[in-house]
Design a protein around this motif. Structure first.
Motif, PDB file in Angstrom:
ATOM      1  N   ASN A  30     -15.960   9.981  22.947  1.00 37.48           N
ATOM      2  CA  ASN A  30     -17.462   9.816  22.721  1.00 37.48           C
ATOM      3  C   ASN A  30     -18.294   8.829  23.122  1.00 37.48           C
ATOM      4  N   ASP A  31     -17.448   7.530  23.039  1.00 35.70           N
ATOM      5  CA  ASP A  31     -17.838   6.727  23.516  1.00 35.70           C
ATOM      6  C   ASP A  31     -18.861   6.170  24.659  1.00 35.70           C
ATOM      7  N   ASP A  32     -20.415   5.858  24.056  1.00 40.92           N
ATOM      8  CA  ASP A  32     -21.145   5.131  25.122  1.00 40.92           C
ATOM      9  C   ASP A  32     -20.728   4.612  26.015  1.00 40.92           C
ATOM     10  N   LEU A  33     -20.127   5.033  27.532  1.00 42.77           N
ATOM     11  CA  LEU A  33     -19.837   4.056  28.060  1.00 42.77           C
ATOM     12  C   LEU A  33     -20.404   2.368  28.951  1.00 42.77           C
ATOM     13  N   ALA A  34     -21.846   2.381  29.053  1.00 44.25           N
ATOM     14  CA  ALA A  34     -23.557   1.881  29.510  1.00 44.25           C
ATOM     15  C   ALA A  34     -23.142   0.875  28.424  1.00 44.25           C
TER      16      ALA A  34
END
Length: 191
Positions: free
Chosen positions: A89-93
Protein backbone atom coordinates in the motif's frame (compact mmCIF):
# COMPACT_ATOMS: atom_id res chain seq x y z
CA UNK A 1 65.86 -38.17 16.64
CA UNK A 2 65.94 -35.21 14.39
CA UNK A 3 62.99 -32.87 14.26
CA UNK A 4 62.43 -31.09 11.06
CA UNK A 5 60.25 -28.11 10.61
CA UNK A 6 57.28 -28.65 8.36
CA UNK A 7 57.43 -26.89 5.04
CA UNK A 8 55.80 -23.48 5.19
CA UNK A 9 52.18 -23.58 4.19
CA UNK A 10 51.58 -22.45 0.66
CA UNK A 11 50.42 -18.88 0.47
CA UNK A 12 46.68 -19.00 0.57
CA UNK A 13 44.70 -17.49 -2.22
CA UNK A 14 42.86 -14.33 -1.42
CA UNK A 15 39.43 -14.81 -3.01
CA UNK A 16 38.38 -11.30 -1.97
CA UNK A 17 41.31 -9.62 -3.74
CA UNK A 18 39.60 -9.00 -7.11
CA UNK A 19 36.65 -7.34 -5.35
CA UNK A 20 39.00 -5.32 -3.15
CA UNK A 21 40.83 -4.15 -6.27
CA UNK A 22 37.54 -3.26 -7.99
CA UNK A 23 36.43 -1.27 -4.94
CA UNK A 24 39.82 0.46 -4.87
CA UNK A 25 39.33 1.39 -8.53
CA UNK A 26 35.98 2.96 -7.60
CA UNK A 27 37.73 4.96 -4.87
CA UNK A 28 40.43 6.12 -7.29
CA UNK A 29 37.82 7.20 -9.82
CA UNK A 30 35.95 9.06 -7.07
CA UNK A 31 39.10 10.90 -6.05
CA UNK A 32 40.82 11.44 -9.41
CA UNK A 33 38.37 10.66 -12.21
CA UNK A 34 38.28 7.93 -14.84
CA UNK A 35 41.05 9.50 -16.90
CA UNK A 36 43.49 9.34 -13.96
CA UNK A 37 42.89 5.67 -13.19
CA UNK A 38 46.11 3.65 -13.19
CA UNK A 39 47.04 0.18 -12.02
CA UNK A 40 49.60 1.76 -9.69
CA UNK A 41 47.03 4.07 -8.05
CA UNK A 42 44.57 1.20 -7.61
CA UNK A 43 47.23 -1.10 -6.15
CA UNK A 44 48.18 1.58 -3.62
CA UNK A 45 44.52 2.17 -2.70
CA UNK A 46 43.84 -1.57 -2.35
CA UNK A 47 47.05 -2.22 -0.42
CA UNK A 48 48.14 -4.93 -2.85
CA UNK A 49 51.24 -5.38 -4.99
CA UNK A 50 51.06 -3.77 -8.42
CA UNK A 51 51.32 -7.22 -9.98
CA UNK A 52 47.98 -8.17 -8.42
CA UNK A 53 46.08 -5.52 -10.32
CA UNK A 54 47.63 -6.54 -13.63
CA UNK A 55 47.20 -10.24 -12.81
CA UNK A 56 43.46 -9.91 -12.31
CA UNK A 57 42.88 -7.04 -14.75
CA UNK A 58 45.26 -7.03 -17.71
CA UNK A 59 44.09 -3.69 -19.09
CA UNK A 60 42.66 -0.51 -17.65
CA UNK A 61 39.43 -1.25 -19.53
CA UNK A 62 39.23 -4.59 -17.68
CA UNK A 63 39.79 -2.74 -14.41
CA UNK A 64 37.15 -0.12 -15.26
CA UNK A 65 34.69 -2.83 -16.29
CA UNK A 66 35.22 -4.56 -12.96
CA UNK A 67 34.75 -1.29 -11.07
CA UNK A 68 31.57 -0.55 -13.04
CA UNK A 69 30.30 -4.09 -12.47
CA UNK A 70 30.98 -3.73 -8.71
CA UNK A 71 29.28 -0.33 -8.56
CA UNK A 72 26.28 -1.73 -10.44
CA UNK A 73 26.07 -4.78 -8.16
CA UNK A 74 26.23 -2.56 -5.08
CA UNK A 75 23.55 -0.26 -6.46
CA UNK A 76 21.23 -3.09 -7.50
CA UNK A 77 21.66 -4.67 -4.04
CA UNK A 78 20.72 -1.31 -2.48
CA UNK A 79 17.69 -1.06 -4.77
CA UNK A 80 16.60 -4.60 -3.88
CA UNK A 81 16.75 -3.79 -0.17
CA UNK A 82 14.76 -0.61 -0.87
CA UNK A 83 12.16 -2.57 -2.88
CA UNK A 84 11.88 -5.25 -0.18
CA UNK A 85 11.00 -2.49 2.27
CA UNK A 86 8.05 -1.34 0.17
CA UNK A 87 4.64 -2.36 1.41
CA UNK A 88 1.86 -3.13 -1.06
CA UNK A 89 0.00 0.00 0.00
CA UNK A 90 3.02 2.34 -0.20
CA UNK A 91 2.77 5.32 -2.53
CA UNK A 92 5.34 4.37 -5.21
CA UNK A 93 5.82 7.95 -6.45
CA UNK A 94 6.56 9.07 -2.91
CA UNK A 95 8.93 6.15 -2.30
CA UNK A 96 10.77 6.80 -5.60
CA UNK A 97 11.10 10.47 -4.66
CA UNK A 98 12.68 9.47 -1.35
CA UNK A 99 15.03 7.16 -3.24
CA UNK A 100 16.19 9.91 -5.63
CA UNK A 101 16.64 12.37 -2.77
CA UNK A 102 18.74 9.77 -0.95
CA UNK A 103 20.97 9.35 -4.00
CA UNK A 104 21.31 13.13 -4.39
CA UNK A 105 21.70 13.79 -0.66
CA UNK A 106 23.50 11.40 1.69
CA UNK A 107 24.73 9.17 -1.17
CA UNK A 108 25.66 12.02 -3.55
CA UNK A 109 29.39 11.25 -3.80
CA UNK A 110 28.66 7.56 -4.44
CA UNK A 111 26.08 8.54 -7.07
CA UNK A 112 28.60 10.81 -8.78
CA UNK A 113 31.29 8.13 -9.06
CA UNK A 114 28.76 5.53 -10.25
CA UNK A 115 27.64 7.88 -13.00
CA UNK A 116 31.21 8.71 -13.93
CA UNK A 117 31.90 5.00 -14.39
CA UNK A 118 28.63 4.54 -16.29
CA UNK A 119 29.36 7.43 -18.66
CA UNK A 120 32.87 6.09 -19.33
CA UNK A 121 31.12 3.59 -21.62
CA UNK A 122 30.69 6.42 -24.13
CA UNK A 123 34.38 6.25 -24.97
CA UNK A 124 35.16 2.70 -23.90
CA UNK A 125 33.09 0.16 -25.84
CA UNK A 126 34.27 -2.63 -23.51
CA UNK A 127 32.14 -1.06 -20.77
CA UNK A 128 28.90 -0.76 -22.73
CA UNK A 129 27.60 -4.23 -21.95
CA UNK A 130 28.13 -3.65 -18.22
CA UNK A 131 26.18 -0.36 -18.39
CA UNK A 132 23.40 -2.11 -20.29
CA UNK A 133 23.31 -4.94 -17.72
CA UNK A 134 22.92 -2.32 -14.97
CA UNK A 135 20.02 -0.68 -16.83
CA UNK A 136 18.35 -4.04 -17.37
CA UNK A 137 18.66 -5.00 -13.70
CA UNK A 138 17.13 -1.70 -12.63
CA UNK A 139 14.28 -1.98 -15.15
CA UNK A 140 13.55 -5.53 -14.01
CA UNK A 141 13.41 -4.42 -10.39
CA UNK A 142 11.03 -1.52 -11.11
CA UNK A 143 8.93 -3.70 -13.43
CA UNK A 144 8.18 -5.96 -10.48
CA UNK A 145 6.25 -3.04 -8.97
CA UNK A 146 4.65 -1.76 -12.18
CA UNK A 147 4.87 -3.30 -15.65
CA UNK A 148 7.75 -3.81 -18.08
CA UNK A 149 7.33 -0.57 -20.06
CA UNK A 150 6.86 1.52 -16.92
CA UNK A 151 9.86 -0.18 -15.30
CA UNK A 152 12.04 0.86 -18.25
CA UNK A 153 10.59 4.38 -18.13
CA UNK A 154 11.28 4.67 -14.39
CA UNK A 155 14.86 3.53 -14.97
CA UNK A 156 15.37 6.22 -17.61
CA UNK A 157 13.74 8.90 -15.46
CA UNK A 158 15.76 8.00 -12.37
CA UNK A 159 19.01 7.95 -14.33
CA UNK A 160 18.17 11.33 -15.86
CA UNK A 161 17.20 12.88 -12.52
CA UNK A 162 20.37 11.59 -10.90
CA UNK A 163 22.60 12.78 -13.73
CA UNK A 164 21.04 16.24 -13.68
CA UNK A 165 21.08 16.28 -9.89
CA UNK A 166 24.80 15.57 -9.58
CA UNK A 167 25.71 18.10 -12.28
CA UNK A 168 23.53 20.94 -11.01
CA UNK A 169 24.46 22.99 -8.00
CA UNK A 170 20.98 22.60 -6.55
CA UNK A 171 18.90 19.46 -6.26
CA UNK A 172 15.41 19.50 -7.80
CA UNK A 173 12.69 20.05 -5.23
CA UNK A 174 10.81 17.16 -3.70
CA UNK A 175 7.61 18.38 -5.34
CA UNK A 176 9.25 18.52 -8.79
CA UNK A 177 10.65 14.99 -8.47
CA UNK A 178 7.39 13.57 -7.13
CA UNK A 179 5.37 15.23 -9.94
CA UNK A 180 7.63 13.58 -12.54
CA UNK A 181 7.11 10.15 -10.98
CA UNK A 182 3.34 10.66 -10.75
CA UNK A 183 3.24 11.50 -14.46
CA UNK A 184 5.27 8.42 -15.40
CA UNK A 185 3.22 6.15 -13.15
CA UNK A 186 -0.12 7.50 -14.41
CA UNK A 187 0.58 6.21 -17.92
CA UNK A 188 0.40 7.97 -21.28
CA UNK A 189 -1.27 11.34 -21.32
CA UNK A 190 -4.63 11.54 -23.06
CA UNK A 191 -4.69 13.74 -26.14
Amino acid sequence: MSTTQPAPAARRKDPARPERIARAAIAVVAERGVDKLTHRAVAAEAGVPLGSTTYYFASLDDLLASALRQAAADDVAHLRRWAEGLADNDDLADALTDLVLHYLGPARSQTAVEHELYVAALHKPALRHVSQEWDSAMAELFSAHTDEATGRALTAVICGLLMQGIVRESVPSRDEIEMIFRRVLSGPAES
